[in-house]
Enzyme design. Structure first.
Site, PDB file in Angstrom:
ATOM      1  CB  CYS A  79     -57.577   9.563  38.871  1.00  0.00           C
ATOM      2  SG  CYS A  79     -58.108  10.292  40.445  1.00  0.00           S
ATOM      3  CB  CYS A  92     -58.216   7.014  43.662  1.00  0.00           C
ATOM      4  SG  CYS A  92     -59.038   6.619  42.108  1.00  0.00           S
ATOM      5  CB  CYS A 141     -57.859  11.891  43.634  1.00  0.00           C
ATOM      6  SG  CYS A 141     -59.291  10.789  43.705  1.00  0.00           S
ATOM      7  CE  LYS A 162     -64.447  11.277  40.024  1.00  0.00           C
ATOM      8  NZ  LYS A 162     -63.060  10.767  39.858  1.00  0.00           N
ATOM      9  NE  ARG A 173     -65.051   5.827  45.535  1.00  0.00           N
ATOM     10  CZ  ARG A 173     -65.528   6.770  46.329  1.00  0.00           C
ATOM     11  NH1 ARG A 173     -65.930   6.450  47.554  1.00  0.00           N
ATOM     12  NH2 ARG A 173     -65.607   8.017  45.921  1.00  0.00           N
ATOM     13  NE  ARG A 204     -61.388   9.218  46.437  1.00  0.00           N
ATOM     14  CZ  ARG A 204     -61.456   8.037  45.842  1.00  0.00           C
ATOM     15  NH1 ARG A 204     -62.476   7.749  45.055  1.00  0.00           N
ATOM     16  NH2 ARG A 204     -60.503   7.139  46.022  1.00  0.00           N
ATOM     17  CD  GLU A 241     -65.012  22.692  39.209  1.00  0.00           C
ATOM     18  OE1 GLU A 241     -64.116  22.703  38.332  1.00  0.00           O
ATOM     19  OE2 GLU A 241     -64.779  22.517  40.416  1.00  0.00           O
ATOM     20  CE  LYS A 287     -66.947   8.601  37.947  1.00  0.00           C
ATOM     21  NZ  LYS A 287     -65.548   8.176  38.135  1.00  0.00           N
ATOM     22  CE1 TYR A 307     -67.044   0.262  34.277  1.00  0.00           C
ATOM     23  CE2 TYR A 307     -68.743   1.779  35.005  1.00  0.00           C
ATOM     24  CZ  TYR A 307     -67.423   1.386  34.982  1.00  0.00           C
ATOM     25  OH  TYR A 307     -66.476   2.126  35.658  1.00  0.00           O
TER      26      TYR A 307
END
Length: 349
Positions: free
Chosen positions: A117, A119, A127, A216, A226, A238, A254, A269, A334
């Site tokens: 990406c 960004c 993006c 997404k 971010r 976005r 999609e 996501k 994470y």
């Protein structure tokens, strides 16, 4: 009352593991890692406790730490030394991700997935390449004390999809040449999967798979990321290229489009607020389905645990189990290292 049917019979300790329907393993997990070309040492990410930006020189050590927990794959995110309007450092041969890839490949046997990406690389934080109208608005913003009220709602404040595909092509090839095992485009540009597949196949990288961020959403759960990747948009939002959180049928469209264009795996996501979408995609395709347990999901559990309201280890494992139960084959999270260590310890016990 008929009490001949007693589901509790299968909940005793001896039989409970035998009839458990969903199992979570360290090999299901992908750990995000952040490599920072501007850092000389590890920099803690305040909004994501336990995570750091790592300098290029230390990225192999960081990946080895992940591998020691039993997690076999990492997703690599880069913070470049400089940014510009087109995000040219994203495909530079000496870019931060490219340098990190070479080090990881030389010093570890980890499976490395690269986020693709722009960004983190563009000076405006979007993006891809801005449309001419968006560029004019951004330049006006930079030359004034602020953008006029309502300008951020301008429908022209968006990214030029087709012009961005050329940059996606360059970046995918650069990442493959540097040693990426898998490429994961996340910009939600129409045609991005076909562009990458055509490029990789033409240049001889036919064995490099694509895990598309196929579904997404334009979500409020991305805030800590971010901060971590320095990728917040400097104006607007976005919503013109990421999905409306209200839409469900669109997700299937999609996912099918990306599968038809050659995706090898499909990502949803965020994960927890969209478990229904994970299930929908699972039932729509026979491709592997991934789900991204995003930074906001991670941060809110940490915040609640910090207040003593939740047991962090327990809710982290339960959250990931719910994502797996919904139909995800892979989970980018994470919590990967901490949950993997817990799972390994339980297995040894």
């Amino acid at each position: 009352m008929d009490i001949t049917k007693r589901p509790r019979r299968l909940r005793s300790d001896g039989v409970r593991p035998l009839v458990s329907e969903t199992a979570l393993s360290p090999s299901d997990l992908i750990a995000p890692v952040f490599v920072d070309a501007t850092a000389d040492e590890r920099v803690p990410i305040e909004s994501m406790p336990g995570h750091e930006r790592v300098p290029v020189e230390g990225i192999a050590e960081r990946v080895r730490e992940v591998r020691e927990t039993g997690v076999e794959a990492v997703m690599l995110f880069g913070i470049p030394e400089e940014k510009d309007e087109r995000g040219t450092r994203a495909w530079a041969d000496n870019g931060v991700v490219q340098r990190a890839l070479r080090r990881i490949s030389e010093e570890t046997d980890a499976y490395v997935i690269t986020d693709l990406c722009f960004c983190e690389y563009t000076s405006h934080g979007h993006c891809g390449i801005l449309t001419s109208e968006a560029r004019e608005g951004w330049e006006e913003l930079r030359s004034s004390d602020g953008i006029e009220e309502g300008a951020e709602e301008d429908p022209h404040m968006t990214v030029d999809n087709d012009a961005t595909l050329e940059l996606i092509e360059r970046t995918a090839l650069s990442q493959a040449e540097a040693g990426a095992d898998m490429i994961a485009p996340s910009g939600m540009m129409d045609g991005m999967v076909a562009t990458i597949r055509d490029t990789l196949d033409r240049e001889g990288f036919t064995e490099v798979p694509i895990m598309s961020y196929a579904v997404k959403y334009e979500s409020a759960f991305y805030g800590p990321f971010r901060d971590a990747a320095d990728g917040a948009p400097s104006f607007g939002d976005r919503r013109h290229y990421q999905m409306d959180p209200a839409n469900r049928r669109e997700a299937i469209r999609e996912a099918r489009l990306d599968a038809e264009q050659g995706a090898d795996a499909l990502m949803v996501k965020p994960a927890l607020p969209y478990l229904d979408i994970v299930r929908d995609v699972r039932e729509t395709t026979d491709l592997p389905v991934a789900a991204y347990n995003v930074s906001g999901e991670y941060a809110m559990l940490h915040a609640a645990a910090g207040k003593g309201w939740l047991d962090l280890e327990a809710v982290a494992a339960e959250s990931l189990l719910s994502i797996k139960r919904a139909g995800a084959d892979l989970i980018l999270t994470y919590f990967a290292e901490s949950v993997a260590e817990t799972l390994s310890a339980d297995h040894r016990t």
